[in-house]
Motif scaffolding. Structure first.
Motif, PDB file in Angstrom:
ATOM      1  N   GLU A   1       0.077   4.075  -7.662  1.00 47.51           N
ATOM      2  CA  GLU A   1      -0.946   4.640  -6.770  1.00 47.51           C
ATOM      3  C   GLU A   1      -2.106   3.672  -6.558  1.00 47.51           C
ATOM      4  O   GLU A   1      -2.699   3.640  -5.484  1.00 47.51           O
ATOM      5  N   ASN A   2      -2.434   2.901  -7.571  1.00 47.40           N
ATOM      6  CA  ASN A   2      -3.567   1.981  -7.494  1.00 47.40           C
ATOM      7  C   ASN A   2      -3.166   0.556  -7.107  1.00 47.40           C
ATOM      8  O   ASN A   2      -3.934  -0.385  -7.303  1.00 47.40           O
ATOM      9  N   ASP A   3      -1.962   0.429  -6.545  1.00 47.48           N
ATOM     10  CA  ASP A   3      -1.461  -0.861  -6.037  1.00 47.48           C
ATOM     11  C   ASP A   3      -1.428  -1.952  -7.102  1.00 47.48           C
ATOM     12  O   ASP A   3      -1.601  -3.130  -6.804  1.00 47.48           O
TER      13      ASP A   3
ATOM     14  N   GLU B   1       2.106  -4.591   3.556  1.00 48.48           N
ATOM     15  CA  GLU B   1       0.844  -5.203   3.990  1.00 48.48           C
ATOM     16  C   GLU B   1       1.067  -6.181   5.125  1.00 48.48           C
ATOM     17  O   GLU B   1       0.214  -6.348   5.980  1.00 48.48           O
TER      18      GLU B   1
ATOM     19  N   GLU C   1       0.937  -4.268   8.406  1.00 47.11           N
ATOM     20  CA  GLU C   1      -0.399  -3.798   8.795  1.00 47.11           C
ATOM     21  C   GLU C   1      -1.176  -4.872   9.548  1.00 47.11           C
ATOM     22  O   GLU C   1      -1.978  -4.565  10.395  1.00 47.11           O
TER      23      GLU C   1
ATOM     24  N   PHE D   1       5.255   4.300   1.742  1.00 44.85           N
ATOM     25  CA  PHE D   1       4.889   2.907   1.496  1.00 44.85           C
ATOM     26  C   PHE D   1       4.680   2.148   2.798  1.00 44.85           C
ATOM     27  O   PHE D   1       5.431   2.306   3.751  1.00 44.85           O
TER      28      PHE D   1
ATOM     29  N   ASP E   1       4.518  -2.510  -7.969  1.00 40.18           N
ATOM     30  CA  ASP E   1       5.452  -2.091  -6.926  1.00 40.18           C
ATOM     31  C   ASP E   1       6.680  -1.498  -7.605  1.00 40.18           C
ATOM     32  O   ASP E   1       7.300  -2.150  -8.453  1.00 40.18           O
TER      33      ASP E   1
ATOM     34  N   LYS F   1       0.854  -1.198   0.000  1.00 38.44           N
ATOM     35  CA  LYS F   1       0.000   0.000   0.000  1.00 38.44           C
ATOM     36  C   LYS F   1       0.884   1.241   0.000  1.00 38.44           C
ATOM     37  O   LYS F   1       2.045   1.194   0.396  1.00 38.44           O
ATOM     38  N   ASN F   2       0.307   2.363  -0.442  1.00 41.52           N
ATOM     39  CA  ASN F   2       1.090   3.598  -0.458  1.00 41.52           C
ATOM     40  C   ASN F   2       0.203   4.817  -0.248  1.00 41.52           C
ATOM     41  O   ASN F   2      -1.015   4.741  -0.352  1.00 41.52           O
ATOM     42  N   HIS F   3       0.868   5.924   0.058  1.00 43.95           N
ATOM     43  CA  HIS F   3       0.200   7.209   0.275  1.00 43.95           C
ATOM     44  C   HIS F   3       0.626   8.234  -0.769  1.00 43.95           C
ATOM     45  O   HIS F   3       0.592   9.433  -0.520  1.00 43.95           O
TER      46      HIS F   3
END
Length: 67
Positions: free
Chosen positions: A34-36, A63, A66, A60, A39, A2-4
């Motif tokens: 951005e849309n995963d 996963e 998390e 970044f 990578d 995932k990313n910001h």
């Protein structure tokens, strides 16, 4: 992973195209990241972070961390 990127890019008032140009990649590459869907390489991750004025760690999120 995932990313910001979108959040940081919006804050910096950069379009996907402008971020892509500064990182020397295509807009489609930035969109896919951005849309995963993709990578980035470690070098590209550092380039994106540098352009956005942040760190790779801030952009970044693994996963596995998390969960």
């Amino acid at each position: 992973m995932k990313n910001h990127i979108k959040k940081f890019r919006s804050t910096a008032k950069l379009s996907q195209a402008e971020l892509a140009k500064r990182c020397k990649v295509s807009r489609q590459t930035i969109n896919a990241i951005e849309n995963d869907k993709y990578d980035p390489t470690l070098q590209l991750a550092f380039d994106i972070a540098c352009v956005l004025g942040t760190t790779v760690d801030e952009l970044f999120i693994s996963e596995s961390i998390e969960e």
